[in-house]
Motif scaffolding. Sequence first.
Motif, mmCIF file in Angstrom:
data_model
loop_
_atom_site.group_PDB
_atom_site.id
_atom_site.type_symbol
_atom_site.label_atom_id
_atom_site.label_comp_id
_atom_site.label_asym_id
_atom_site.label_seq_id
_atom_site.Cartn_x
_atom_site.Cartn_y
_atom_site.Cartn_z
ATOM 1 N N SER A 1 0.825 -1.220 0.000
ATOM 2 C CA SER A 1 0.000 0.000 0.000
ATOM 3 C C SER A 1 0.856 1.267 0.000
ATOM 4 O O SER A 1 0.401 2.325 -0.419
ATOM 5 N N GLN A 2 2.098 1.153 0.470
ATOM 6 C CA GLN A 2 2.971 2.330 0.543
ATOM 7 C C GLN A 2 3.824 2.486 -0.717
ATOM 8 O O GLN A 2 4.643 3.390 -0.797
ATOM 9 N N SER B 1 -5.864 3.660 3.781
ATOM 10 C CA SER B 1 -5.766 4.916 3.036
ATOM 11 C C SER B 1 -5.788 4.665 1.518
ATOM 12 O O SER B 1 -5.827 5.604 0.734
ATOM 13 N N LYS B 2 -5.744 3.392 1.111
ATOM 14 C CA LYS B 2 -5.741 3.067 -0.326
ATOM 15 C C LYS B 2 -7.034 2.349 -0.701
ATOM 16 O O LYS B 2 -7.380 1.318 -0.099
ATOM 17 N N SER B 3 -7.735 2.891 -1.716
ATOM 18 C CA SER B 3 -9.051 2.327 -2.068
ATOM 19 C C SER B 3 -8.945 1.023 -2.859
ATOM 20 O O SER B 3 -9.933 0.315 -3.027
ATOM 21 N N PHE C 1 3.879 1.400 -7.106
ATOM 22 C CA PHE C 1 3.823 0.325 -8.106
ATOM 23 C C PHE C 1 2.490 -0.436 -8.024
ATOM 24 O O PHE C 1 1.983 -0.931 -9.024
ATOM 25 N N PHE C 2 1.932 -0.505 -6.805
ATOM 26 C CA PHE C 2 0.726 -1.319 -6.597
ATOM 27 C C PHE C 2 -0.564 -0.483 -6.657
ATOM 28 O O PHE C 2 -1.643 -1.027 -6.430
ATOM 29 N N ASP C 3 -0.427 0.827 -6.969
ATOM 30 C CA ASP C 3 -1.605 1.703 -6.939
ATOM 31 C C ASP C 3 -2.708 1.269 -7.904
ATOM 32 O O ASP C 3 -3.887 1.498 -7.649
ATOM 33 N N ASP C 4 -2.329 0.659 -9.020
ATOM 34 C CA ASP C 4 -3.366 0.234 -9.967
ATOM 35 C C ASP C 4 -3.647 -1.266 -9.872
ATOM 36 O O ASP C 4 -4.220 -1.871 -10.766
#
Length: 387
Positions: A31-32, A113-115, A35-38
């Motif tokens: 989550s931090q 904090s990450k959807s 790279f993994f945002d998508d």
Amino acid sequence: MLLKLKTTVITYDYIILGAGASGLLLAYRMSQDPFFDDKSVLIIDQSKDKGNDRTWCYWEEGVGEWDALLTKIWPNVFFGSQSLSKTISIAPFQYKMIRSEAFYMSLWKGINSKSNFSFIEAVVDSFTELKTGVEVVTETDTYLGSKLFNSLPNPEAYNSQHKYPLIHQHFVGWFVKTKTNVFDDAVATFMDFSVPQNGHTRFMYVLPIDKKTALFEYTLFSKDLLKYADYEDAIKSYLDSKNILDYEIIEKEQGNIPMTSFKFSDLNSKHILHIGTAGGWTKASTGYTFMNTSKKTKEVVAFLKEDDDLSTFDKRTKYRFYDLIFLDVLANHNNEGAALFSSMFKKASIKTIFRFLDEDSTILEDLKIILSVPPKRFIQAFFKRLF
Ligand SMILES: Cc1cc2nc3c(=O)[nH]c(=O)nc-3n(C[C@H](O)[C@H](O)[C@H](O)COP(=O)(O)OP(=O)(O)OC[C@H]3O[C@@H](n4cnc5c(N)ncnc54)[C@H](O)[C@@H]3O)c2cc1C
């Protein structure tokens, strides 16, 4: 007869089974990292709020990533047995304690904090490797994923084999509170073998949080568990022997950590990586897992950016063989643990011991450790494994 209908839901990029130390830490690290945002990440655990179900301790040099969450830091440790009794300054290391509730809460804050991260509270029934990913089945639903990280305990894997030694680190702990100042809270008792050994490796582990509060853990490295009352009787006798008579038990904890050289990496496959204790991240010769999990989750995140085949994640090291020999000796001569550890703490420096256990040692440091233990049993075990 009641038939439960299972429905197939969406496919995720990553599914993490278990939101304990390793599952949650892996999710947090993802989550931090942008790279993994998508990527879609699903975490499944049978219970989300576990509170203070664990008290983790680890040694570390200098400032560390989890320092803001620590309950206590000790600059010294005590080792005790019939033949050795010494308080050791562990600088440049420190021995650190973190309680699980603060840790879980801090990690959840980052993950929430990450959807693209979701959590489902459910008991996992099974998971299967498919041609292009994985399938996870819970009591009510089925989930598909491209990659799976599993931290659910898998004792059937190591209990059903005889190739590698298996013992348990089992313990019951009491947090006690006294009315007057009793404890030296600058010293953590690492291992006190002055307790009756009764044919096993038994010791008391004492963590004073302040002068009136301490955790006493009666711990065994052995094949068979005891009756619950036996652990508690031993803690009571130990407190009596220290003339600590006026106290209140404010909390209890218990645990059973597998100590085995079983090759957990054999369970991994292209789409499934076993993590945490289920992935062999518990140091076989000590049961320590927390710091290794902190390191390994970083490595997994880096690996995912470069590689696709999770079966190639684990690398063989010399430490697997060292642990194997050590556990062979401890499993076959369980009554000699006190002598073995005493000899090591007498002859090797604490820094060398820590570096060796951290799997960061040089060949010279390895040699110092090898020469610090009684040779007979280790030579026997070495040749037995070799041939
Ligand atoms: C009391 C205790 C104290 C410890 N102290 C230390 C220490 O001081 N230092 C150290 O380095 N190590 C310590 N350890 C060892 C190790 O650090 C911990 O066990 C650590 O929590 C292991 O992390 P994990 O993710 O592998 O497993 P866990 O944290 O146990 O996570 C596994 C998760 O899987 C979930 N789960 C299980 N089955 C299912 C299912 N069928 N469906 C859905 N969810 C499921 C559980 O609810 C749990 O949340 C301790 C262990 C215990 C038990």
